[in-house]
Design an enzyme around this catalytic site. Sequence first.
Site, PDB file in Angstrom:
ATOM      1  N   GLN A   1      32.253 -55.920 -45.459  1.00  0.00           N
ATOM      2  CA  GLN A   1      31.091 -55.427 -44.724  1.00  0.00           C
ATOM      3  C   GLN A   1      31.085 -55.958 -43.293  1.00  0.00           C
ATOM      4  O   GLN A   1      30.257 -55.542 -42.490  1.00  0.00           O
ATOM      5  CB  GLN A   1      29.809 -55.870 -45.440  1.00  0.00           C
ATOM      6  CG  GLN A   1      29.656 -55.290 -46.841  1.00  0.00           C
ATOM      7  CD  GLN A   1      28.546 -55.979 -47.621  1.00  0.00           C
ATOM      8  OE1 GLN A   1      28.712 -57.096 -48.099  1.00  0.00           O
ATOM      9  NE2 GLN A   1      27.417 -55.319 -47.739  1.00  0.00           N
TER      10      GLN A   1
ATOM     11  N   ASP B   1      34.059 -57.864 -37.710  1.00  0.00           N
ATOM     12  CA  ASP B   1      34.734 -58.735 -36.746  1.00  0.00           C
ATOM     13  C   ASP B   1      36.255 -58.640 -36.768  1.00  0.00           C
ATOM     14  O   ASP B   1      36.927 -59.175 -35.885  1.00  0.00           O
ATOM     15  CB  ASP B   1      34.311 -60.193 -36.958  1.00  0.00           C
ATOM     16  CG  ASP B   1      34.399 -60.633 -38.415  1.00  0.00           C
ATOM     17  OD1 ASP B   1      35.419 -60.334 -39.073  1.00  0.00           O
ATOM     18  OD2 ASP B   1      33.442 -61.267 -38.902  1.00  0.00           O
TER      19      ASP B   1
ATOM     20  N   HIS C   1      32.081 -51.075 -42.812  1.00  0.00           N
ATOM     21  CA  HIS C   1      31.072 -50.884 -41.764  1.00  0.00           C
ATOM     22  C   HIS C   1      31.680 -50.769 -40.376  1.00  0.00           C
ATOM     23  O   HIS C   1      30.976 -50.865 -39.376  1.00  0.00           O
ATOM     24  CB  HIS C   1      30.051 -52.028 -41.809  1.00  0.00           C
ATOM     25  CG  HIS C   1      29.223 -52.022 -43.055  1.00  0.00           C
ATOM     26  ND1 HIS C   1      28.401 -53.070 -43.416  1.00  0.00           N
ATOM     27  CD2 HIS C   1      29.085 -51.089 -44.037  1.00  0.00           C
ATOM     28  CE1 HIS C   1      27.799 -52.783 -44.567  1.00  0.00           C
ATOM     29  NE2 HIS C   1      28.205 -51.595 -44.956  1.00  0.00           N
TER      30      HIS C   1
ATOM     31  N   CYS D   1      33.383 -41.566 -29.886  1.00  0.00           N
ATOM     32  CA  CYS D   1      32.504 -40.625 -29.199  1.00  0.00           C
ATOM     33  C   CYS D   1      31.210 -40.465 -29.989  1.00  0.00           C
ATOM     34  O   CYS D   1      31.237 -40.254 -31.207  1.00  0.00           O
ATOM     35  CB  CYS D   1      33.213 -39.282 -29.048  1.00  0.00           C
ATOM     36  SG  CYS D   1      32.167 -37.975 -28.353  1.00  0.00           S
TER      37      CYS D   1
ATOM     38  N   CYS E   1      32.725 -40.661 -23.149  1.00  0.00           N
ATOM     39  CA  CYS E   1      33.911 -40.112 -23.797  1.00  0.00           C
ATOM     40  C   CYS E   1      34.735 -39.372 -22.746  1.00  0.00           C
ATOM     41  O   CYS E   1      34.203 -38.493 -22.051  1.00  0.00           O
ATOM     42  CB  CYS E   1      33.498 -39.161 -24.920  1.00  0.00           C
ATOM     43  SG  CYS E   1      34.886 -38.253 -25.646  1.00  0.00           S
TER      44      CYS E   1
ATOM     45  N   CYS F   1      34.756 -35.274 -23.739  1.00  0.00           N
ATOM     46  CA  CYS F   1      33.610 -34.355 -23.697  1.00  0.00           C
ATOM     47  C   CYS F   1      32.464 -34.861 -22.827  1.00  0.00           C
ATOM     48  O   CYS F   1      31.499 -34.126 -22.595  1.00  0.00           O
ATOM     49  CB  CYS F   1      33.110 -34.069 -25.111  1.00  0.00           C
ATOM     50  SG  CYS F   1      32.268 -35.470 -25.893  1.00  0.00           S
TER      51      CYS F   1
ATOM     52  N   GLY G   1      30.460 -64.207 -50.207  1.00  0.00           N
ATOM     53  CA  GLY G   1      29.626 -64.336 -49.018  1.00  0.00           C
ATOM     54  C   GLY G   1      28.751 -63.142 -48.704  1.00  0.00           C
ATOM     55  O   GLY G   1      28.538 -62.825 -47.535  1.00  0.00           O
TER      56      GLY G   1
ATOM     57  N   ASN H   1      29.434 -67.814 -53.448  1.00  0.00           N
ATOM     58  CA  ASN H   1      28.362 -67.740 -52.459  1.00  0.00           C
ATOM     59  C   ASN H   1      27.609 -69.070 -52.461  1.00  0.00           C
ATOM     60  O   ASN H   1      27.337 -69.608 -53.534  1.00  0.00           O
ATOM     61  CB  ASN H   1      27.392 -66.609 -52.832  1.00  0.00           C
ATOM     62  CG  ASN H   1      26.860 -65.859 -51.631  1.00  0.00           C
ATOM     63  OD1 ASN H   1      27.416 -65.909 -50.547  1.00  0.00           O
ATOM     64  ND2 ASN H   1      25.758 -65.170 -51.819  1.00  0.00           N
TER      65      ASN H   1
ATOM     66  N   GLU I   1      24.528 -69.369 -51.609  1.00  0.00           N
ATOM     67  CA  GLU I   1      23.150 -69.036 -51.979  1.00  0.00           C
ATOM     68  C   GLU I   1      23.154 -68.033 -53.133  1.00  0.00           C
ATOM     69  O   GLU I   1      24.166 -67.413 -53.446  1.00  0.00           O
ATOM     70  CB  GLU I   1      22.410 -68.428 -50.777  1.00  0.00           C
ATOM     71  CG  GLU I   1      22.480 -69.241 -49.502  1.00  0.00           C
ATOM     72  CD  GLU I   1      21.720 -70.547 -49.596  1.00  0.00           C
ATOM     73  OE1 GLU I   1      20.833 -70.650 -50.470  1.00  0.00           O
ATOM     74  OE2 GLU I   1      22.004 -71.462 -48.800  1.00  0.00           O
TER      75      GLU I   1
END
Length: 244
Positions: free
Chosen positions: A100, A103, A118, A126, A145, A148, A185, A211, A213
């Site tokens: 997810q 980076d 993601h 664009c 872009c 266009c 995580g 994890n 938590e």
Amino acid sequence: MDEIKNAVELLLKARRVSALTGAGMSAESGIQTFRDKDGIWTKMDPMKWATREGYLENPRLVWEWYEARRNQVKNSKPNDGHRAMAEFEKIFGHFSVATQNIDGFHKLSGSKNVHELHGNIFRNKCFDENKILEELDESTIPPRCPHCGALARPDVVWFGEVLPQEVWEAAFDDAKNSDVYMVVGTSGTVYPAAGLAAIAKKNDAKVVIINPEDSEIDLLADVLIKGKSGEVLPEILRGLQAGK
């Protein structure tokens, strides 16, 4: 730790292993999370900073915020957890990571089979045609872009948008066909990514959750390890290398 030993024992029996990683993994590299008690979305309205509508309302401000995020990532680096996962590819017949995180740290660490659910903050596309833009003229902010004239935007998934179909299908298939599925995580609250562990479990995979938590999907775990990925994953790697 008995839980780490149990995870190693499950993994030693596995041929196909896949993993889902979330913001908690890169938090150990200094990247601020979004949903923790001190996360970004506790201080900022995601509808203004991570939606198509928010971008159109104030494109320069949003672009500059993403530039600041890019600089934060550039000034950070992958941690021992990322590097351990890259080593897993050498151990199993099949190993993949669905992340997810935007980076790019998994690929930077040497992982090759990575599904960036993601997107990636260092890619742009664009706004109108959704095509990846390799080069941009940044003399105007935000850039346009070159094909266009529409606004350029970061190639990340915003609220209200669907995941890239090919990437999602690959992550889904890997979860469905895993012998062991690792969740590392993540809070387990962001769907559809959080549903991958349930897909794996439904298809008889053993689920290992790592994890520091509690997460929303802890009940799916066959092995639940409370700890930081940068500490736990290298321990698992050492156990696998000794067991192989």
